[in-house]
Scaffold this active site. Structure first.
Site, short mmCIF file in Angstrom:
data_model
loop_
_atom_site.label_atom_id
_atom_site.label_comp_id
_atom_site.label_asym_id
_atom_site.label_seq_id
_atom_site.Cartn_x
_atom_site.Cartn_y
_atom_site.Cartn_z
N GLU A 33 56.49 8.42 -24.21
CA GLU A 33 56.17 9.53 -25.12
C GLU A 33 54.69 9.84 -25.01
OE1 GLU A 33 57.41 8.98 -29.19
OE2 GLU A 33 56.66 10.96 -29.75
N ASN A 73 58.99 12.03 -31.50
CA ASN A 73 58.51 13.01 -32.48
C ASN A 73 57.61 14.06 -31.82
OD1 ASN A 73 59.85 11.41 -34.32
ND2 ASN A 73 58.02 10.48 -35.18
N ASN A 87 64.99 15.67 -31.06
CA ASN A 87 64.76 14.26 -31.38
C ASN A 87 64.82 14.06 -32.89
OD1 ASN A 87 63.57 11.48 -30.76
ND2 ASN A 87 62.07 12.28 -32.22
N GLU A 88 65.60 13.10 -33.33
CA GLU A 88 65.62 12.65 -34.75
C GLU A 88 65.53 13.82 -35.73
OE1 GLU A 88 62.78 9.44 -35.41
OE2 GLU A 88 63.93 8.09 -34.14
N TYR A 113 65.60 0.37 -34.53
CA TYR A 113 64.43 -0.52 -34.49
C TYR A 113 64.64 -1.64 -35.49
CZ TYR A 113 61.95 3.17 -31.90
OH TYR A 113 61.55 4.10 -30.96
N GLU A 120 66.47 5.14 -28.18
CA GLU A 120 65.27 4.44 -28.67
C GLU A 120 65.75 3.16 -29.32
OE1 GLU A 120 62.27 6.44 -31.00
OE2 GLU A 120 62.72 8.35 -30.01
N GLN A 155 58.73 1.63 -26.33
CA GLN A 155 58.44 2.55 -25.24
C GLN A 155 58.06 1.72 -24.01
OE1 GLN A 155 55.79 5.67 -26.60
NE2 GLN A 155 57.06 6.15 -28.36
O1 AHR Z 1 59.01 5.47 -30.59
C1 AHR Z 1 58.19 5.89 -31.65
C2 AHR Z 1 58.85 6.95 -32.52
O2 AHR Z 1 59.96 6.40 -33.17
C3 AHR Z 1 59.43 8.15 -31.82
O3 AHR Z 1 58.49 9.15 -31.56
C4 AHR Z 1 60.44 8.65 -32.80
O4 AHR Z 1 61.49 9.34 -32.18
C5 AHR Z 1 60.88 7.40 -33.51
O5 AHR Z 1 60.90 7.57 -34.89
#
Ligand code: AHR
Length: 508
Positions: free
Chosen positions: A28, A73, A173-174, A245, A293, A355
């Site tokens: 990113e 994001n 994205n999201e 996450y 992700e 990432q």
């Molecule tokens: O990976 C960091 C961020 O986590 C990304 O930009 C977003 O998509 C997620 O919330």
């Protein structure tokens, strides 16, 4: 006291093929992932294009297969046109997603060439935050149309004669997250994503499209979001995303070590919703889960401490954002999440460790200085290099651990893959205190075996520019009559590879 665990493998009927795309990564425009990460023209190892040679070597060693780009994001406020054409004419822009300044020194052309050079397939995300179907279609035409139109000829005049041929595209994205630029309700997003998908398919019928699922399993809209966006798009998309996450909450290490139980449930719930919507709408095309992700990330620290500071400051270029320093414990959790992803190979079509460099990454580096592998690098590299062929989901008999979040869970988690006569077995010991003796039967010869654990049992050990203290070491295996036995220390990951006496099952 050492406990014994049995991992029973049925090699006569392996399961689904494991898509190599499960071992994807994510770059990113955020923090120091691109700038001062993969790209640093003044670094002693930089090539003519400005990309660091030491990072390139570590990325190759990681074995990732596909890379999601350019966000995250970031993409929800990105104008892709800013990143093409002569560098000196590219605009500097505020990046509202990360309160940073984007120089646009790296854009589609530079990144695609870099990805090709390290053997990564490019997976491109389009901006459905501040933009819509028209701009997404224009980017697709620019990237994939051979020639003879203003956009495709613009690409050619920018130095890329042949199309980029990008197959996989993320539709935003999201978009369920209130933090997202251009956040939408499920119906608003479902409609715009459907129209974007339709238009993109008119231009290039071969694209594979990923509809954005929930940002995490705990979102209040989880479930209804998936059902709604799929109802709008199930006939148009090939994958739905899952973002996941994990972190250690309030020192609850046992629950943290069981994070993959949470991921298992998340994947199975999304799979159920896909099946429901496909059945309701009579859709025959398969829809995979793109876990585009996933990682360990101390999000509590980011949300409560770092983010307020970053967002009340100025607009720096390439600030140090979420550069989590990973431990041996984190690596074992990453290993168990990999086991979950591979175990669901029948549903998981892609996955991207988020990432790649510096930003919650397996690779870290300093400007003008060293690059090193975080502990999480190693389980990922094992799986990316050796999980091949079909999945073999074992039946496991092991001791159990009590956790506050996930109840009582098996101490050992494991999965295997089988390709011709090559078996790879991956296992973790989630137990905090006791070693586990582990046995599995696979008639053949162990060709490699190693284990990853904290040095001298220090699960908080980390790596740095001076030393990689957490790294794999050889694992002793006792083999007799086709049964292989080894001991996993507390909080450890292992990878054992066997060359079978004869190829097994229908994976031949
Ligand atoms: O990976 C960091 C961020 O986590 C990304 O930009 C977003 O998509 C997620 O919330």
């Amino acid at each position: 006291m050492t406990r014994t665990a049995m991992i029973a493998l049925d090699l006569s009927s392996p399961g689904a093929p494991v898509s190599p795309r499960i071992f994807g990564t994510f770059v990113e425009h955020m923090g120091r992932c691109v700038y001062e990460g993969i790209y640093e023209p003044t670094h002693p190892t930089a090539d003519a294009a400005g990309f660091r040679g030491d990072i390139r070597d570590l990325v190759r060693g990681l074995g990732a297969t596909i890379v999601r780009y350019p966000g995250g994001n970031f993409v929800s406020g990105y104008r892709w046109e800013d990143g093409v054409g002569p560098r000196e004419e590219r605009p500097r822009r505020l990046d509202a997603a990360w309160h940073s300044t984007e120089s646009n020194a790296v854009g589609l052309h530079e990144f695609a060439s870099w990805a090709e050079s390290v053997g990564l397939e490019l997976m491109e995300a389009v901006n459905l935050g501040t933009r819509g179907p028209a701009e997404a279609a224009q980017l697709l035409e620019y990237a994939n149309h051979p020639s003879g139109t203003a956009l495709s000829d613009w690409r050619r005049s920018n130095g890329r004669e042949a199309p980029f041929g990008i197959r996989v595209w993320c539709l935003g994205n999201e978009m369920d997250g209130p933090w997202q630029i251009g956040h939408k309700t499920a119906d608003e997003y479902g409609r715009i994503a459907a129209e974007t998908a339709r238009l993109m398919r008119f231009i290039d019928p071969d694209v594979e499209l990923v509809i954005a699922g929930s940002s995490n399993h705990e979102m209040p809209t989880f479930g209804t979001w998936e059902r709604t966006v799929l109802t709008h798009t199930a006939d148009l998309v090939d994958h739905i995303s899952v973002h996941a996450y994990y972190e250690e909450h309030d020192g609850d290490t046992a629950s943290f070590l069981a994070s993959s139980v949470g991921l298992d449930a998340y994947l199975e719930e999304v799979a159920g919703i896909i099946d429901e919507v496909r059945a309701e709408r009579g859709i025959t095309r398969p829809i995979g889960i793109s876990v585009d992700e996933w990682n360990v990330w101390n999000q509590t620290r980011w949300n409560e401490v770092d983010k307020p500071a970053v967002f009340s400051g100025d607009w720096p270029e390439a600030p140090r954002l979420i550069e989590d320093e990973y431990t041996a414990l984190d690596a074992v959790v990453v290993g168990s999440l990999l086991i979950s992803l591979v175990s669901h190979a029948d549903r998981v079509s892609m996955a991207n460790l988020a990432q790649l460099v510096n930003v919650i990454a397996p690779i870290r580096c300093e400007p003008g200085g060293a690059a090193w592998r975080q502990p999480t690098y190693f389980p990922f590299a094992d799986a990316a290099h050796h999980a091949r062929g079909r999945v073999v989901v074992p039946v496991i008999e092991s001791a159990a651990v009590d956790t506050a979040r996930y109840g009582t869970v098996p101490t050992i988690a494991s999965v295997a893959t089988l390709e011709e006569d090559r078996l790879a077995l991956f296992a973790v010991n989630r137990g905090l205190t006791e070693p586990q003796e582990v046995s599995f039967t696979a008639p053949g010869r162990v060709v490699a075996a190693h284990v990853l654990a904290g040095p001298d049992g220090d699960i908080r050990a980390t790596n740095g520019p001076e030393a990689e203290l957490v790294a794999p070491r050889e694992l002793a295996i006792a083999s007799a009559g086709g049964t292989h036995t080894f001991t996993l220390p507390p909080v450890s990951w292992a990878c054992v590879r066997v060359e079978l006496d004869s190829p097994a099952g229908d994976a031949l």
